[in-house]
Design an enzyme around this catalytic site. Structure first.
Site, short mmCIF file in Angstrom:
data_model
loop_
_atom_site.label_atom_id
_atom_site.label_comp_id
_atom_site.label_asym_id
_atom_site.label_seq_id
_atom_site.Cartn_x
_atom_site.Cartn_y
_atom_site.Cartn_z
N SER A 119 -29.64 25.29 15.81
CA SER A 119 -28.78 24.62 16.52
C SER A 119 -28.94 24.45 18.01
O SER A 119 -28.42 23.58 18.71
CB SER A 119 -27.40 25.46 16.45
OG SER A 119 -27.07 25.87 15.08
N HIS A 140 -31.12 18.86 12.26
CA HIS A 140 -30.11 19.49 12.38
C HIS A 140 -29.00 18.89 11.57
O HIS A 140 -28.16 17.86 12.03
CB HIS A 140 -29.58 19.67 13.97
CG HIS A 140 -28.59 20.55 14.22
ND1 HIS A 140 -27.69 20.30 15.30
CD2 HIS A 140 -27.93 21.49 13.87
CE1 HIS A 140 -26.80 21.23 15.26
NE2 HIS A 140 -26.87 22.17 14.35
N GLU A 152 -28.90 15.51 13.54
CA GLU A 152 -29.57 15.27 14.65
C GLU A 152 -31.24 15.43 14.07
O GLU A 152 -31.25 16.70 13.59
CB GLU A 152 -29.33 16.23 15.75
CG GLU A 152 -27.81 15.68 16.18
CD GLU A 152 -27.17 16.87 17.12
OE1 GLU A 152 -26.76 16.49 18.06
OE2 GLU A 152 -27.59 18.14 17.13
N ASN A 190 -24.10 20.05 20.15
CA ASN A 190 -23.55 21.60 20.48
C ASN A 190 -23.46 21.80 22.05
O ASN A 190 -22.91 22.34 22.73
CB ASN A 190 -24.50 22.42 19.95
CG ASN A 190 -24.05 22.71 18.38
OD1 ASN A 190 -23.12 22.52 18.07
ND2 ASN A 190 -25.08 23.29 17.46
N1 LIG Z 1 -23.26 28.09 10.92
C1 LIG Z 1 -23.11 26.88 11.37
O1 LIG Z 1 -22.12 26.02 11.55
C2 LIG Z 1 -24.72 26.08 11.60
C3 LIG Z 1 -24.72 24.50 11.74
C4 LIG Z 1 -25.90 23.96 11.63
C5 LIG Z 1 -27.04 24.58 12.03
N2 LIG Z 1 -26.89 25.99 11.94
C6 LIG Z 1 -28.15 26.65 12.00
O2 LIG Z 1 -28.53 27.07 10.55
C7 LIG Z 1 -29.55 28.41 10.84
C8 LIG Z 1 -28.82 29.37 9.64
O3 LIG Z 1 -27.39 29.74 10.03
P1 LIG Z 1 -26.24 29.87 8.93
O4 LIG Z 1 -24.88 29.65 9.58
O5 LIG Z 1 -26.69 29.53 7.39
O6 LIG Z 1 -26.51 31.61 8.91
P2 LIG Z 1 -26.05 32.45 7.96
O7 LIG Z 1 -25.81 34.09 8.86
O8 LIG Z 1 -25.06 32.38 7.00
O9 LIG Z 1 -27.53 32.82 7.08
C9 LIG Z 1 -28.91 33.26 7.84
C10 LIG Z 1 -29.90 33.44 6.74
O10 LIG Z 1 -30.81 33.97 7.28
C11 LIG Z 1 -31.64 35.00 6.72
N3 LIG Z 1 -32.22 35.91 7.58
C12 LIG Z 1 -31.63 36.71 8.27
N4 LIG Z 1 -32.64 37.46 9.20
C13 LIG Z 1 -33.65 37.01 8.45
C14 LIG Z 1 -35.02 37.35 8.68
N5 LIG Z 1 -35.43 38.39 9.61
N6 LIG Z 1 -36.13 36.73 8.19
C15 LIG Z 1 -35.72 35.55 7.28
N7 LIG Z 1 -34.39 35.32 7.01
C16 LIG Z 1 -33.63 36.02 7.67
C17 LIG Z 1 -30.53 35.69 5.74
O11 LIG Z 1 -30.64 36.28 4.84
C18 LIG Z 1 -29.33 34.40 5.44
O12 LIG Z 1 -30.00 33.92 4.32
C19 LIG Z 1 -29.32 29.02 11.96
O13 LIG Z 1 -30.56 28.37 12.66
C20 LIG Z 1 -28.16 28.14 12.53
O14 LIG Z 1 -28.42 27.91 14.20
C21 LIG Z 1 -25.69 26.59 11.79
#
Ligand SMILES: NC(=O)c1ccc[n+]([C@@H]2O[C@H](COP(=O)([O-])OP(=O)(O)OC[C@H]3O[C@@H](n4cnc5c(N)ncnc54)[C@H](O)[C@@H]3O)[C@@H](O)[C@H]2O)c1
Length: 284
Positions: A119, A140, A152, A190
């Site tokens: 993000s 993104h 994005e 963001n």
């Molecule tokens: N939540 C949102 O609204 C959103 C929107 C767009 C992008 N993102 C981005 O997407 C990515 C994931 O976010 P999310 O919301 O799905 O998070 P989430 O907490 O739902 O999932 C995170 C994932 O990362 C894994 N993980 C945690 N520690 C780890 C490690 N040390 N090594 C490998 N895997 C590991 C977890 O097991 C899980 O599968 C981030 O980069 C976030 O910034 C999130």
């Protein structure tokens, strides 16, 4: 370059959503989670989501089966070797993402593009730990990925035009509207959205208005579909805090300095919908 086979790493909210989007638009998808159980759970959740769409008449049984059959789950990174594009969607932590990019660079075929769903983090940092910085960019997606139309496409200084074009074409093939943006913390959305969300928490903390009144005001007054506090719960408070910290680190703008209440809630494990508790309670 045409992208046919897509690897997704990370089984959280975003990884699952992107997997659904890619499979529904005809791509073969390999889902990788560190634990086999989590990868299998993601496929089970996808099957459940598809079944609901069949019930609502949005998909036929045959379409649902075909989508499900395009998805494989694995705990083994080597099974991503033949992917044309690998999208990393693990926790928003630069150290973790850099380690993952190093590993992916060694196992995935030379022609493959490696993309991050970060993000806010600097994509060039991930590109530079690989031997293919020209084939690394950001892609993104927004939450929930199956519903949100924007993607994005983030261009670090190192990315080639071919990489950016191929990833934009992939986003379009997924039925999304791609926009291109430079590799600056927060990209477009963001960077504009998070000062607003942060200020909503500040307003709650100051006692200016109640939780429900803040959300009601922004829905009714600005025609936003959700209020800021409900949106923070949807995004995840931990992810939101990481985004604000990355924005503050890059720009040192006080509008990006996370409000203490947000940090305390993350420390308390109140992360929003994913823990069933955040600004709102999701236990019922
Ligand atoms: N939540 C949102 O609204 C959103 C929107 C767009 C992008 N993102 C981005 O997407 C990515 C994931 O976010 P999310 O919301 O799905 O998070 P989430 O907490 O739902 O999932 C995170 C994932 O990362 C894994 N993980 C945690 N520690 C780890 C490690 N040390 N090594 C490998 N895997 C590991 C977890 O097991 C899980 O599968 C981030 O980069 C976030 O910034 C999130």
């Amino acid at each position: 370059m045409t992208i046919k086979r897509v690897g997704i790493v990370g089984s959280g909210i975003m990884g699952s959503g992107i997997a659904e989007v890619a499979a529904k638009s005809g791509h073969d998808v390999v889902l990788r989670s560190r634990k086999r159980d989590s990868a299998d759970a993601m496929v089970a959740a996808l099957a459940k989501s598809l079944a609901k769409q069949v019930e609502r008449g949005k998909l036929t049984d045959d379409e649902s089966t075909a989508i499900r059959d395009r998805v494989t789950a694995t705990a083994n990174l080597h099974e991503l070797a033949d992917c044309d594009l690998v999208i990393e969607s693990v926790v928003e932590d630069l150290g973790v993402k850099k380690e993952l990019f190093k590993e992916l660079d060694l196992v995935v075929k030379d022609s493959a593009i490696l993309a991050s769903n970060t993000s806010t983090l600097a994509v060039v940092e991930m590109a530079m730990v690989t031997d293919r910085p020209d084939k690394v960019c950001g892609v993104h997606f927004f939450n929930p990925a199956p519903m949100m139309s924007l993607v994005e496409v983030v261009r670090p200084l190192t990315a080639s035009d071919e990489t950016i074009d191929a990833v934009s074409a992939f986003a379009s093939a997924c039925g999304k509207d791609p926009v291109e943006v430079k590799d600056r913390a927060g990209f477009i959305v963001n960077a504009l959205l998070f000062p607003y969300l942060n200020n909503a928490v500040r307003m709650l903390e100051n006692g200016t208005a109640s939780r429900d009144d803040i959300d009601t005001a922004m829905k009714g007054g600005c025609n936003f579909p959700m209020g800021p506090l409900a949106l923070l719960d949807l995004v995840g408070l931990d992810t939101s805090l990481s985004i604000l910290d990355a924005l503050y680190d890059e720009f040192r703008d006080p509008n990006y300095a996370a409000v203490p209440a947000l940090r305390r809630m993350v420390t308390a494990g109140q992360l929003g919908r994913k823990t069933k508790s955040g600004f709102f309670d999701y236990n019922r």
